[in-house]
Write a protein that holds these residues in place. Structure first.
Motif, PDB file in Angstrom:
ATOM      1  N   VAL A   1     102.997  40.082 -29.128  1.00 17.15           N
ATOM      2  CA  VAL A   1     101.470  40.241 -29.589  1.00 17.15           C
ATOM      3  C   VAL A   1     101.360  41.467 -30.817  1.00 17.15           C
TER       4      VAL A   1
ATOM      5  N   ALA B   1      95.524  43.628 -24.386  1.00 18.73           N
ATOM      6  CA  ALA B   1      95.601  42.242 -23.950  1.00 18.73           C
ATOM      7  C   ALA B   1      96.188  42.063 -22.607  1.00 18.73           C
TER       8      ALA B   1
ATOM      9  N   ALA C   1      91.297  40.167 -25.897  1.00 26.17           N
ATOM     10  CA  ALA C   1      92.635  39.316 -25.811  1.00 26.17           C
ATOM     11  C   ALA C   1      92.945  38.736 -24.585  1.00 26.17           C
TER      12      ALA C   1
ATOM     13  N   GLY D   1      92.899  34.239 -24.998  1.00 32.75           N
ATOM     14  CA  GLY D   1      93.567  34.547 -26.158  1.00 32.75           C
ATOM     15  C   GLY D   1      92.562  34.552 -27.487  1.00 32.75           C
ATOM     16  N   SER D   2      92.572  33.553 -28.328  1.00 31.57           N
ATOM     17  CA  SER D   2      91.672  33.765 -29.563  1.00 31.57           C
ATOM     18  C   SER D   2      90.190  33.537 -29.285  1.00 31.57           C
TER      19      SER D   2
ATOM     20  N   THR E   1      96.272  35.834 -30.063  1.00 27.41           N
ATOM     21  CA  THR E   1      95.976  36.850 -29.381  1.00 27.41           C
ATOM     22  C   THR E   1      95.704  38.120 -30.243  1.00 27.41           C
TER      23      THR E   1
ATOM     24  N   ALA F   1      96.716  31.381 -26.115  1.00 27.39           N
ATOM     25  CA  ALA F   1      97.807  32.205 -26.410  1.00 27.39           C
ATOM     26  C   ALA F   1      98.782  31.993 -27.631  1.00 27.39           C
TER      27      ALA F   1
END
Length: 472
Positions: A37, A128, A155, A159-160, A335, A330
């Motif tokens: 990340v 995250a 995060a 994820g996004s 992320t 992921a």
């Protein structure tokens, strides 16, 4: 009569009026961790620097990095030009030249100390780390509030996909009644391959590991722990309750058989590892279901159509209705996208370095004041869902006798069919779909049925993933 002429401003005055105000100072970021990340954050920030700065309203600069191996960190960050490299994250947390700390190293022990120290020293924090927040989120949120700092964690879930922002901001006016999600990419990839290629669990896991979708030790993902961490955070934001990881019912996908997935497909369903948080009336008060387990989902439902490592979340609100979010759950840059979104929000604060932003701001866990007593968490026993009962007979089964046995336990069957055996030469399988039934009753009826018929009985829950009804 003589009138004194008006004096025009000098050219210097005009130039001064046209001169743009000085840009605000850069947001100075210290980053802990340069793994998957952290390196993704570095790459995306450098690649999209001008765009990010324009959207943030000020420059965002990584000025310091803490890592156990500073030489390896420098290599991961292309030499880290202009960045101070530190071996001690606590030193970074106290650094007066840092406005925001990114905690991207993971873990729940040392990471808690780093985040706590950063907040106490007046830094905003972006992380995250879902395991950290599911375990210590309540205490860290209180520390952030006491020191007027922001603890951001978009995060940490999906994820996004901006699901935290959706719950805390976009759906803030709604009374959330339920949410259900596919929140672990590793498990979803395995289940996708079991359905699409007819693989068993072990073969699908081996494939996922070879392709980098699963760790060498996949327990965190396939046993449901990762999804449980994320569900605990989502439920806190959706229902105004504490983070209750301890109360989440968790089952993984290790015990799923190829035949279970095939039976689901035969009936028009897909099997997913679902994370569910839902309100249910219990003894005159509202309680919350918190559960992670494999479940059948109607094959054309958006959650069933999530393939590979994709994540998705369905949310039911009383005003907005149903809202669905999906995307990459992921990976390095997906992320990083969410981490940088939090940084941009922080850069937009009117005075990021002041003791506290003006006004209450966005609460860490969705609400500033929890109304009355926090809702109770419902144990699994009274949770009502339909169930698939898959009977694998060693000898011929009498369908009528099976239905009578279930009726004696109070279980109604809504659909029944016979399916060809998964193993060539085996006996046909009897597949039964029940009406919504309390979980404890379904388990009891399954045990009775197995003893009565001598058949192996496989039981899987069914989630229709629609807005809750009185029957559910």
């Amino acid at each position: 009569m003589f009138v004194e002429p008006q004096l025009s401003p000098s050219p210097e005055v005009h130039a001064s009026a046209r001169r743009a105000p000085a840009p605000p100072p850069a947001l100075r970021v210290g980053m802990i961790g340069t793994g998957t990340v952290g390196s993704g954050v570095w790459r995306v920030l450098r690649r999209n620097q001008d765009l990010i700065n324009a959207r943030a309203g000020r420059a965002i600069e990584i000025v310091a990095v803490a890592a156990r191996n500073t030489a390896r960190a420098a290599a991961a960050l292309d030499g880290a030009p202009g960045v101070r490299l530190l071996a001690d994250p606590l030193q970074l947390a106290a650094d007066p030249g840092v406005d925001v700390v990114l905690e991207l190293a993971g873990g729940t022990g040392a990471a808690r100390d780093w985040v706590q120290a950063a907040l106490v020293h007046g830094k905003h924090v972006v992380t995250a780390n879902k395991a950290l927040l599911a375990t210590h989120g309540e205490a860290l949120a209180q520390t952030a509030a006491r020191h007027g700092r922001v603890l951001a964690y978009e995060a940490a879930v999906a994820g996004s996909v901006p699901v935290i922002k959706a719950l805390r901001e976009g759906l803030a006016a709604n009374r959330i009644t339920a949410l259900a999600g596919v929140l672990n990419g590793t498990s979803n990839y395995i289940l996708t391959r079991m359905q699409a290629a007819g693989l068993g669990f072990a073969a699908a896991l081996t494939e996922a590991q070879a392709l980098g979708y699963a760790e060498a030790d996949p327990a965190f993902d396939v046993d449901g722990t990762d999804a449980a961490h994320k569900l605990a955070l989502l439920a806190a934001n959706a229902f105004g309750m504490p983070v209750r990881l301890d109360a989440v019912h968790v089952e993984g996908i290790r015990d799923l058989q190829r035949g279970d997935v095939a039976a689901a497909a035969h009936l028009g369903y897909a099997v997913k590892l679902l994370a569910v948080a839902e309100q249910q009336e219990c003894e005159g008060r509202v309680a919350i279901q918190l559960r992670v387990h494999p479940a059948l989902v109607p094959a054309r439902h958006p959650l069933a159509l999530l393939d590979g490592a994709t994540n998705g979340l369905l949310v039911h609100g009383d005003a907005a209705g149903s809202a669905f979010f999906s995307g990459a759950g992921a990976g390095s840059e997906p992320t990083a996208s969410a981490v940088l979104a939090d940084l941009i929000d922080l850069a937009r604060l009117p005075a990021v370095s002041s003791p506290a932003p003006t006004g209450p701001g966005v609460p860490t866990l969705g609400t500033h004041r929890r109304a009355g007593n926090a809702p109770a968490v419902l144990p699994m026993a009274p949770v009502k869902t339909p169930h698939l009962l898959r009977l694998l007979p060693g000898a011929a089964l009498c369908e009528t006798a099976v239905l009578r046995a279930l009726a004696r336990d109070g279980v109604r069957v809504r659909r029944r069919t016979w399916a060809a055996p998964v193993t060539p030469g085996g006996a046909p399988e009897l597949l039964l779909l029940t009406a919504p039934t309390p979980d404890a009753l379904a388990a009891q009826a399954t045990a009775h049925l197995q003893a009565y018929t001598g058949a192996q009985v496989r039981r899987l829950r069914v989630e229709l993933c629609s807005a809750p009804t009185d029957e559910q």
